[in-house]
Motif scaffolding. Sequence first.
Motif, short mmCIF file in Angstrom:
data_model
loop_
_atom_site.label_atom_id
_atom_site.label_comp_id
_atom_site.label_asym_id
_atom_site.label_seq_id
_atom_site.Cartn_x
_atom_site.Cartn_y
_atom_site.Cartn_z
N GLU A 85 -34.96 46.86 173.05
CA GLU A 85 -35.71 47.69 173.98
C GLU A 85 -37.18 47.30 174.01
N VAL A 86 -37.77 47.45 175.18
CA VAL A 86 -39.20 47.23 175.32
C VAL A 86 -39.89 48.58 175.19
N ALA A 87 -40.96 48.63 174.40
CA ALA A 87 -41.61 49.92 174.17
C ALA A 87 -43.11 49.76 174.13
N GLY A 88 -43.80 50.85 174.40
CA GLY A 88 -45.25 50.89 174.30
C GLY A 88 -45.90 49.81 175.15
N PRO A 89 -46.96 49.20 174.64
CA PRO A 89 -47.68 48.20 175.42
C PRO A 89 -46.91 46.89 175.60
N GLY A 90 -45.77 46.72 174.89
CA GLY A 90 -45.02 45.48 175.02
C GLY A 90 -44.31 45.07 173.74
N PHE A 91 -44.08 46.05 172.85
CA PHE A 91 -43.29 45.76 171.65
C PHE A 91 -41.85 45.50 172.05
N ILE A 92 -41.19 44.62 171.32
CA ILE A 92 -39.77 44.39 171.52
C ILE A 92 -39.07 44.94 170.29
N ASN A 93 -38.29 45.99 170.51
CA ASN A 93 -37.63 46.66 169.39
C ASN A 93 -36.16 46.29 169.35
N ILE A 94 -35.73 45.84 168.19
CA ILE A 94 -34.39 45.26 168.05
C ILE A 94 -33.56 46.09 167.08
N THR A 95 -32.34 46.41 167.51
CA THR A 95 -31.41 47.10 166.62
C THR A 95 -30.23 46.18 166.36
N LEU A 96 -29.85 46.05 165.09
CA LEU A 96 -28.77 45.14 164.71
C LEU A 96 -27.43 45.86 164.67
N ASP A 97 -26.36 45.09 164.81
CA ASP A 97 -25.04 45.61 164.48
C ASP A 97 -25.03 45.95 162.99
N SER A 98 -24.28 47.01 162.63
CA SER A 98 -24.29 47.38 161.22
C SER A 98 -23.70 46.26 160.36
N GLY A 99 -22.73 45.56 160.88
CA GLY A 99 -22.13 44.47 160.11
C GLY A 99 -23.11 43.34 159.89
N SER A 100 -23.88 43.02 160.89
CA SER A 100 -24.88 41.97 160.79
C SER A 100 -25.98 42.35 159.81
N ALA A 101 -26.41 43.62 159.88
CA ALA A 101 -27.45 44.09 158.97
C ALA A 101 -26.95 44.08 157.53
N ALA A 102 -25.66 44.35 157.35
CA ALA A 102 -25.13 44.49 155.99
C ALA A 102 -24.75 43.17 155.36
N ALA A 103 -24.78 42.10 156.14
CA ALA A 103 -24.39 40.80 155.58
C ALA A 103 -25.27 40.41 154.40
N ILE A 104 -26.47 40.94 154.37
CA ILE A 104 -27.41 40.65 153.29
C ILE A 104 -26.82 41.03 151.93
N VAL A 105 -25.95 42.03 151.91
CA VAL A 105 -25.38 42.51 150.66
C VAL A 105 -24.57 41.42 149.97
N ASP A 106 -23.69 40.78 150.74
CA ASP A 106 -22.88 39.70 150.15
C ASP A 106 -23.76 38.54 149.73
N GLU A 107 -24.80 38.29 150.52
CA GLU A 107 -25.71 37.21 150.19
C GLU A 107 -26.37 37.47 148.83
N ILE A 108 -26.81 38.70 148.62
CA ILE A 108 -27.47 39.06 147.36
C ILE A 108 -26.49 38.94 146.19
N LEU A 109 -25.29 39.48 146.40
CA LEU A 109 -24.34 39.50 145.29
C LEU A 109 -23.88 38.09 144.92
N SER A 110 -23.78 37.21 145.92
CA SER A 110 -23.32 35.87 145.58
C SER A 110 -24.44 35.03 144.98
N GLN A 111 -25.68 35.29 145.38
CA GLN A 111 -26.79 34.49 144.85
C GLN A 111 -27.35 35.04 143.55
N GLY A 112 -27.13 36.32 143.32
CA GLY A 112 -27.55 36.91 142.04
C GLY A 112 -29.03 36.76 141.78
N SER A 113 -29.36 36.26 140.59
CA SER A 113 -30.77 36.19 140.21
C SER A 113 -31.54 35.17 141.05
N ALA A 114 -30.82 34.32 141.78
CA ALA A 114 -31.51 33.34 142.62
C ALA A 114 -31.86 33.92 143.99
#
Length: 590
Positions: A85-114
């Motif tokens: 969505e376009v908002a205010g003076p020209g901000f572009i506001n983006i909403t992700l699919d919940s699955g896409s947003a949550a992909a970070i979880v698997d990334e964290i768990l597989s990479q661990g301390s790295a």
Amino acid sequence: MSPESLAQLISTAAGNLAQSGKAGDLTVDLIPSAIAVSRPKDRSHGDWSTNIAMQLAKKTGMKPRDLAQLFADELAKSDGISSVEVAGPGFINITLDSGSAAAIVDEILSQGSAFGTNRHLGGKTLNLEYVSANPTGPIHIGGARWAAVGDALGRVLKANGAKVVREYYFNDHGVQIDRFARSLVAAAHHEPAPQDGYKGAYIDEIAQRVIAQATQDGIDILNLPRVTADDGSEGDSAQREEFRKRAVPMMFQEIQDSLHHFRADFDVWFHEQSLYNNGMVGHALSVLRDHGNIYEKDGATWFASTKFGDDKDRVVIKSNGDMTYFASDVAYYYNKRHRETDPADVAIYMLGADHSGYVGRLQALCAAYGDEQYVNMQILIGQLVNVSKDGKPIRMSKRAGNVVTLEDLVDAVGVDAGRYSLVRTGYNQNLDIDLNVLSSHTNDNPVYYVQYAHARSKNVDRNAQAAGVTTQGAELSLLDTIADSNLLAQLALYPGVLAAAADFREPSRVARYLEDLAAAYHTWYAAERVVPMELTDHDKQGEPAAVEALRIAKDPEPARAAARLKLNDAVAQVLENGLDLLAVSAPDKM
RNA sequence: GGGUUCGUAGCUCAAUGGAUAGAGCGUCUGUCUCCGGAACAGAAGGUUGGGGGUCCGAAUCCCCUCGAGCCCA
């Protein structure tokens, strides 16, 4: 999806727009290499926001909102994005699919301390010099600040792929060592401290330890010759030399021990004296001379630092033949850049505000060797730590013997809280510490908030196991509540924070981030259960939509509960990674 | 006098040039028999020292000014 990959997506969209010719005068070379993607404060503004359209509007001759709309249409086609969505003076506001947003979880768990680390400083050797207090007394609170900040910065730089050398420079060559030895002799004989000497309980203590050690070695140290010159000053004496010889190593050891206890270990303990023992000073000066930056005047030898922006030229050899402090600095810098093992690509100096006047001559030195100022040499100036009691400032003075030491800090609040409170503020900010706060053992230090979040997440994990909830069958796209989404976004910020902490040389960013992550976690914990709990009869009496919301929060289906457990574990991992960068423990229980 | 780093809520501190300047502590009000209440939700508290300027937009960048720390005279 991370903010970094989103920025990549926006960059691609910009490229497409430029090629299509729809976006006014937009050309590929107008697209910035780094596109800012930030987290809006207001939830209704979406998951992520960018101001790219406002930045490019003028250059492309378009209205910001019109350009933003073109971006929005282009971005909406991308996988993983649910709405733009376009908002205010020209901000572009983006909403992700919940699955896409949550992909970070698997990334964290597989990479661990790295997770979060990168290699963008790979191939570079960074030499960090900090604390470097004279071996004439214990580390005081100002040195402790640099110990915490410098050590954390070293860890952060390593996590960004750099080779890091942490270094401590002992000024064991100059007159302050003479003063120290003289002070010890006076204390040993119960005489008042000499003028310009040091006093305080630690001087008496060291003097007694020297006497004990000497006695053990069969030396009657107090009866060694004490020569007094005609003018009343004490000249070289066997007794003072014996005190110096024994006390300086004791002080070295004490400093190293207290820093080690503070989890601030160094790779190199550099002794100023060594620069003279192996002729490094003469060599470094001759190289400067070869560059045409050394001249003789009034019987002294000068470094022409004004050629490189310094206020005035600096004496390196006095007319009486003595080397100045600065001569050591010259040799030390040259050594850092040209030593056999791990020569520095970048020499980082961490100095207190009382050394701000040295920046000009040091940077001139860098340039005089043909190095690039502010690139091969970087000087971080930190403000001093002010200590107060009952609201009144205390002026600390080593010579007056009223210093607040690193040991005092650790005794009062422990290593975790001590390190954290020193590293969480920007080093270039004055820091005020009240002794009453230190001595009251209060729990209001934010470190406990972060540590508690970690302990809590570990506890949730234990409870889940006991209740038979596992990560098997987790459906990450079910992490779709507001609390889920906020927590996921917070996790996704970590790699960017780590890179920024390194680039800006600000480890405090990690601490601030951890506090934000802990806050998002605590809120999430209060809102969503991992281990399912049956709804009460009272719960079931509301409107259908409200009952369903309660069901999702309190009695998640197995795939959702498993996803939450994964999210919970991912938070624990990131908290652990971040705390490790600060060398603060991440307890499983508190 | 010159240089430098700063000035944000009562206190300690945040805030890539972005949307209504945020946290913690302190003050005040709430929190479901339930995964640890070291927690959560909410209220009050601000002319970002002051004044100009640039910008679509300034705590942030520029100029002036007041005050503080530090360095040098």
